[in-house]
Design an enzyme around this catalytic site. Structure first.
Site, PDB file in Angstrom:
ATOM      1  N   ALA A 167     -10.074  -8.064   7.757  1.00 12.59           N
ATOM      2  CA  ALA A 167      -8.816  -7.837   8.495  1.00 12.59           C
ATOM      3  C   ALA A 167      -9.074  -7.042   9.768  1.00 12.59           C
ATOM      4  CB  ALA A 167      -7.831  -7.086   7.597  1.00 12.59           C
TER       5      ALA A 167
ATOM      6  N   ASN B 101       0.826  -1.204   0.000  1.00 14.27           N
ATOM      7  CA  ASN B 101       0.000   0.000   0.000  1.00 14.27           C
ATOM      8  C   ASN B 101       0.860   1.253   0.000  1.00 14.27           C
ATOM      9  OD1 ASN B 101      -1.964  -1.921   0.191  1.00 14.27           O
ATOM     10  ND2 ASN B 101      -2.390  -1.554   2.369  1.00 14.27           N
ATOM     11  N   VAL B 102       0.393   2.240  -0.750  1.00 11.99           N
ATOM     12  CA  VAL B 102       1.096   3.529  -0.821  1.00 11.99           C
ATOM     13  C   VAL B 102       0.341   4.584  -0.026  1.00 11.99           C
ATOM     14  CG1 VAL B 102       2.079   2.969  -3.088  1.00 11.99           C
ATOM     15  CG2 VAL B 102      -0.145   4.149  -2.963  1.00 11.99           C
ATOM     16  N   ASP B 103      -0.637   4.158   0.791  1.00  5.85           N
ATOM     17  CA  ASP B 103      -1.611   5.077   1.419  1.00  5.85           C
ATOM     18  C   ASP B 103      -1.165   5.653   2.758  1.00  5.85           C
ATOM     19  OD1 ASP B 103      -3.744   2.217   2.265  1.00  5.85           O
ATOM     20  OD2 ASP B 103      -1.984   3.042   3.299  1.00  5.85           O
TER      21      ASP B 103
ATOM     22  N   GLU C 169     -11.905 -13.447   0.982  1.00  2.62           N
ATOM     23  CA  GLU C 169     -12.138 -14.542   0.034  1.00  2.62           C
ATOM     24  C   GLU C 169     -10.833 -15.261  -0.244  1.00  2.62           C
ATOM     25  OE1 GLU C 169     -11.667 -11.898  -4.076  1.00  2.62           O
ATOM     26  OE2 GLU C 169     -13.674 -12.288  -3.246  1.00  2.62           O
TER      27      GLU C 169
ATOM     28  N   HIS D 288       6.112  -0.505  -2.463  1.00  5.31           N
ATOM     29  CA  HIS D 288       5.682   0.188  -3.685  1.00  5.31           C
ATOM     30  C   HIS D 288       5.635   1.707  -3.518  1.00  5.31           C
ATOM     31  CE1 HIS D 288       3.638  -3.828  -4.978  1.00  5.31           C
ATOM     32  NE2 HIS D 288       4.937  -3.860  -5.081  1.00  5.31           N
TER      33      HIS D 288
ATOM     34  N   THR E  59      -4.466  -9.156   0.504  1.00  4.99           N
ATOM     35  CA  THR E  59      -3.828  -9.019  -0.810  1.00  4.99           C
ATOM     36  C   THR E  59      -4.259 -10.150  -1.740  1.00  4.99           C
ATOM     37  OG1 THR E  59      -1.765  -8.784  -2.032  1.00  4.99           O
ATOM     38  CG2 THR E  59      -1.709 -10.232  -0.085  1.00  4.99           C
ATOM     39  N   SER E  60      -4.476  -9.816  -3.005  1.00  5.86           N
ATOM     40  CA  SER E  60      -4.855 -10.821  -4.005  1.00  5.86           C
ATOM     41  C   SER E  60      -3.621 -11.577  -4.470  1.00  5.86           C
ATOM     42  CB  SER E  60      -5.508 -10.111  -5.201  1.00  5.86           C
ATOM     43  OG  SER E  60      -4.602  -9.133  -5.723  1.00  5.86           O
TER      44      SER E  60
HETATM   45  C1  BV8 Z   1       9.130  -5.350 -11.413  1.00  4.13           C
HETATM   46  C2  BV8 Z   1       2.148   1.320  -6.685  1.00  4.13           C
HETATM   47  C3  BV8 Z   1      11.354  -5.684 -12.189  1.00  4.13           C
HETATM   48  C4  BV8 Z   1       1.530   2.224  -7.689  1.00  4.13           C
HETATM   49  C5  BV8 Z   1       1.886  -0.991  -7.501  1.00  4.13           C
HETATM   50  C6  BV8 Z   1       6.354 -12.303 -12.371  1.00  4.13           C
HETATM   51  C7  BV8 Z   1       5.209 -12.865 -12.833  1.00  4.13           C
HETATM   52  C8  BV8 Z   1       4.249 -12.062 -13.494  1.00  4.13           C
HETATM   53  C9  BV8 Z   1       4.420 -10.677 -13.675  1.00  4.13           C
HETATM   54  C10 BV8 Z   1       5.561 -10.129 -13.201  1.00  4.13           C
HETATM   55  C11 BV8 Z   1       6.532 -10.926 -12.577  1.00  4.13           C
HETATM   56  N1  BV8 Z   1       7.536 -10.104 -12.217  1.00  4.13           N
HETATM   57  C12 BV8 Z   1       7.245  -8.824 -12.605  1.00  4.13           C
HETATM   58  C13 BV8 Z   1       6.050  -8.821 -13.211  1.00  4.13           C
HETATM   59  C14 BV8 Z   1       5.389  -7.658 -13.732  1.00  4.13           C
HETATM   60  C15 BV8 Z   1       4.576  -6.904 -12.674  1.00  4.13           C
HETATM   61  C16 BV8 Z   1       3.449  -7.751 -12.140  1.00  4.13           C
HETATM   62  O1  BV8 Z   1       3.536  -8.358 -11.096  1.00  4.13           O
HETATM   63  N2  BV8 Z   1       2.326  -7.721 -12.893  1.00  4.13           N
HETATM   64  C17 BV8 Z   1       1.114  -8.424 -12.421  1.00  4.13           C
HETATM   65  C18 BV8 Z   1      -0.091  -7.537 -12.709  1.00  4.13           C
HETATM   66  C19 BV8 Z   1       1.000  -9.752 -13.072  1.00  4.13           C
HETATM   67  N3  BV8 Z   1       5.429  -6.461 -11.570  1.00  4.13           N
HETATM   68  C20 BV8 Z   1       6.103  -5.290 -11.731  1.00  4.13           C
HETATM   69  O2  BV8 Z   1       6.068  -4.608 -12.736  1.00  4.13           O
HETATM   70  C21 BV8 Z   1       6.950  -4.848 -10.548  1.00  4.13           C
HETATM   71  N4  BV8 Z   1       8.252  -4.434 -10.978  1.00  4.13           N
HETATM   72  O3  BV8 Z   1       8.875  -6.529 -11.501  1.00  4.13           O
HETATM   73  O4  BV8 Z   1      10.351  -4.791 -11.722  1.00  4.13           O
HETATM   74  C22 BV8 Z   1      11.269  -5.573 -13.593  1.00  4.13           C
HETATM   75  C23 BV8 Z   1      11.587  -4.361 -14.165  1.00  4.13           C
HETATM   76  C24 BV8 Z   1      11.604  -4.325 -15.542  1.00  4.13           C
HETATM   77  C25 BV8 Z   1      11.149  -5.431 -16.307  1.00  4.13           C
HETATM   78  C26 BV8 Z   1      10.781  -6.625 -15.646  1.00  4.13           C
HETATM   79  C27 BV8 Z   1      10.861  -6.707 -14.275  1.00  4.13           C
HETATM   80  C28 BV8 Z   1       6.349  -3.579  -9.870  1.00  4.13           C
HETATM   81  C29 BV8 Z   1       5.034  -3.896  -9.287  1.00  4.13           C
HETATM   82  C30 BV8 Z   1       4.545  -2.699  -8.433  1.00  4.13           C
HETATM   83  C31 BV8 Z   1       3.496  -1.900  -9.160  1.00  4.13           C
HETATM   84  N5  BV8 Z   1       2.952  -0.851  -8.280  1.00  4.13           N
HETATM   85  N6  BV8 Z   1       1.442   0.000  -6.687  1.00  4.13           N
HETATM   86  C32 BV8 Z   1       0.153   2.674  -7.297  1.00  4.13           C
HETATM   87  O5  BV8 Z   1      -0.355   2.240  -6.264  1.00  4.13           O
HETATM   88  O6  BV8 Z   1      -0.391   3.507  -8.035  1.00  4.13           O
HETATM   89  S1  BV8 Z   1       1.062  -2.520  -7.511  1.00  4.13           S
HETATM   90  C33 BV8 Z   1      -0.488  -2.229  -6.739  1.00  4.13           C
HETATM   91  O7  BV8 Z   1      -1.337  -3.255  -7.193  1.00  4.13           O
HETATM   92  C34 BV8 Z   1      -0.493  -2.347  -5.236  1.00  4.13           C
HETATM   93  O8  BV8 Z   1       0.644  -1.782  -4.642  1.00  4.13           O
HETATM   94  C35 BV8 Z   1      -0.582  -3.856  -5.038  1.00  4.13           C
HETATM   95  O9  BV8 Z   1       0.698  -4.442  -5.132  1.00  4.13           O
HETATM   96  C36 BV8 Z   1      -1.379  -4.301  -6.235  1.00  4.13           C
HETATM   97  C37 BV8 Z   1      -2.812  -4.502  -5.840  1.00  4.13           C
HETATM   98  O10 BV8 Z   1      -2.861  -5.716  -5.163  1.00  4.13           O
HETATM   99  P1  BV8 Z   1      -3.552  -5.777  -3.700  1.00  4.13           P
HETATM  100  O11 BV8 Z   1      -2.932  -4.756  -2.818  1.00  4.13           O
HETATM  101  O12 BV8 Z   1      -3.512  -7.180  -3.279  1.00  4.13           O
HETATM  102  O13 BV8 Z   1      -5.049  -5.256  -3.965  1.00  4.13           O
HETATM  103  P2  BV8 Z   1      -6.234  -6.006  -4.750  1.00  4.13           P
HETATM  104  O14 BV8 Z   1      -7.292  -4.997  -4.933  1.00  4.13           O
HETATM  105  O15 BV8 Z   1      -5.694  -6.740  -5.941  1.00  4.13           O
HETATM  106  O16 BV8 Z   1      -6.735  -7.132  -3.713  1.00  4.13           O
HETATM  107  C38 BV8 Z   1      -7.290  -6.733  -2.491  1.00  4.13           C
HETATM  108  C39 BV8 Z   1      -7.508  -8.033  -1.722  1.00  4.13           C
HETATM  109  O17 BV8 Z   1      -8.020  -7.696  -0.428  1.00  4.13           O
HETATM  110  C40 BV8 Z   1      -8.515  -8.979  -2.380  1.00  4.13           C
HETATM  111  O18 BV8 Z   1      -7.996 -10.304  -2.332  1.00  4.13           O
HETATM  112  C41 BV8 Z   1      -9.769  -8.826  -1.493  1.00  4.13           C
HETATM  113  O19 BV8 Z   1     -10.491 -10.041  -1.424  1.00  4.13           O
HETATM  114  C42 BV8 Z   1      -9.144  -8.496  -0.152  1.00  4.13           C
HETATM  115  N7  BV8 Z   1      -9.993  -7.725   0.769  1.00  4.13           N
HETATM  116  C43 BV8 Z   1     -10.874  -6.735   0.448  1.00  4.13           C
HETATM  117  N8  BV8 Z   1     -11.433  -6.216   1.601  1.00  4.13           N
HETATM  118  C44 BV8 Z   1     -10.848  -6.890   2.647  1.00  4.13           C
HETATM  119  C45 BV8 Z   1      -9.933  -7.846   2.120  1.00  4.13           C
HETATM  120  N9  BV8 Z   1      -9.205  -8.671   2.907  1.00  4.13           N
HETATM  121  C46 BV8 Z   1      -9.381  -8.560   4.260  1.00  4.13           C
HETATM  122  N10 BV8 Z   1     -10.230  -7.649   4.835  1.00  4.13           N
HETATM  123  C47 BV8 Z   1     -10.985  -6.822   4.069  1.00  4.13           C
HETATM  124  N11 BV8 Z   1     -11.822  -5.963   4.669  1.00  4.13           N
END
Ligand code: BV8
Ligand code: ZN
Length: 246
Positions: free
Chosen positions: A227, A97-99, A211, A114, A184-185
């Site tokens: 959470a 989280n960046v919040d 979930e 992040h 986190t997803s």
């Molecule tokens: C990089 C900042 C090296 C910006 C963010 C390996 C495999 C596949 C892909 C990759 C890999 N390695 C790298 C990649 C590419 C990419 C990646 O992972 N892509 C994904 C989409 C497949 N990764 C990158 O690019 C990373 N850099 O690898 O650099 C490099 C460099 C050059 C070339 C190659 C490699 C950088 C990744 C960081 C990006 N920045 N944020 C901004 O915020 O604006 S990511 C951002 O999205 C968040 O920070 C967070 O990480 C992500 C969101 O995920 P969550 O936080 O989990 O949120 P989400 O909504 O998805 O899920 C919420 C969950 O909470 C759900 O499960 C829900 O059920 C649950 N929930 C809801 N309410 C509750 C709850 N749980 C409990 N209680 C509740 N009340």
């Protein structure tokens, strides 16, 4: 061995959080339907190319999120994690989280994998400017010393994480005896590799989510629920086991 038994003897805890921990504060998560700007996938806006192509649009999105953060507060989930930091000898918090809500909840050490949306700097000379002038929505914020574009201090897709921060999180994951993955997803890497690193190093791994996720099968336990309701119970149990006076 159940979590309750682990909590009786744990001396080293590592926690990874995602957007789900801030959902109960009113911060939209990334993948929820009413998620951020759901006409855009985060990857589309949160990348350097998009910023250079249309800095105004990307700043609109970040200012929209900054505005939300001015209206919300940490919730019992954040506060429970701050209590854990107080009570547990070797405690590490890594967040996607960046919040800034973990800091506002009182956590002293937060590994911001992040970055932090409340900070920003010049892409040319690096000068920090957390309150860039976004008054004129037709102009994008510029650096006061070199005129370069100001960008939010967050890690965009395709950008490397701050290596020292990620390495410290990885070491903590491999050192801990209890690893909690909260809200986190687990789809974004390399952050999503931390639970497996903990598991492979022998830690007891627990997922807390409303979930099941892609990684649920890997965890020793998945606690389905909010959470903000589950984490205070874990903090209470740690306090009880440590007989720590409030
Ligand atoms: C990089 C900042 C090296 C910006 C963010 C390996 C495999 C596949 C892909 C990759 C890999 N390695 C790298 C990649 C590419 C990419 C990646 O992972 N892509 C994904 C989409 C497949 N990764 C990158 O690019 C990373 N850099 O690898 O650099 C490099 C460099 C050059 C070339 C190659 C490699 C950088 C990744 C960081 C990006 N920045 N944020 C901004 O915020 O604006 S990511 C951002 O999205 C968040 O920070 C967070 O990480 C992500 C969101 O995920 P969550 O936080 O989990 O949120 P989400 O909504 O998805 O899920 C919420 C969950 O909470 C759900 O499960 C829900 O059920 C649950 N929930 C809801 N309410 C509750 C709850 N749980 C409990 N209680 C509740 N009340
Ligand atoms: Zn500059």
């Amino acid at each position: 061995m159940e979590l309750s038994a682990i909590l009786q003897r744990t001396r080293s805890i590592c926690v990874l959080t995602g957007a789900g921990i801030s959902a109960e504060s009113g911060v939209p998560t990334f993948r929820s339907v009413d998620g951020l700007w759901n006409k855009f996938r985060p990857e589309q806006l949160a990348n350097f190319g998009a910023f250079i192509r249309d800095p105004k649009l990307v700043w609109e999105w970040y200012n929209y999120r900054r505005k939300i953060l001015e209206t919300v507060n940490p919730n019992p989930g954040h506060i429970a994690i701050a209590r854990m930091e107080e009570m547990v000898h070797d405690f590490t918090l890594a967040t996607q989280n960046v919040d800034n809500l973990h800091r506002r909840a009182g956590n002293k050490r937060v590994l911001e994998l992040h970055g932090n949306i409340t900070q920003s700097h010049c892409i040319d000379c690096g000068t920090r400017d957390d309150r860039p002038d976004c008054s004129d929505e037709n102009k994008t914020p510029r650096c006061k010393s070199c005129g370069g574009l100001i960008r939010p201090a967050v890690v965009w897709f395709g950008e490397m994480l701050p290596q020292d921060v990620f390495e410290e999180a990885k070491r903590a994951a491999q050192r801990c005896d209890l690893f909690l993955s909260v809200g986190t997803s687990a789809l974004v890497y390399p952050a999503a590799s931390l639970p497996m690193a903990a598991k492979q190093a022998g830690a007891y791994t627990v997922e807390i989510n409303i979930e099941r996720t892609e990684q649920s099968g890997m965890f020793d336990e998945t606690l389905l629920g909010r959470a903000g309701e589950i984490l205070p119970l874990i903090a209470d149990s740690i306090q009880l086991n440590k007989g720590v006076k409030a």
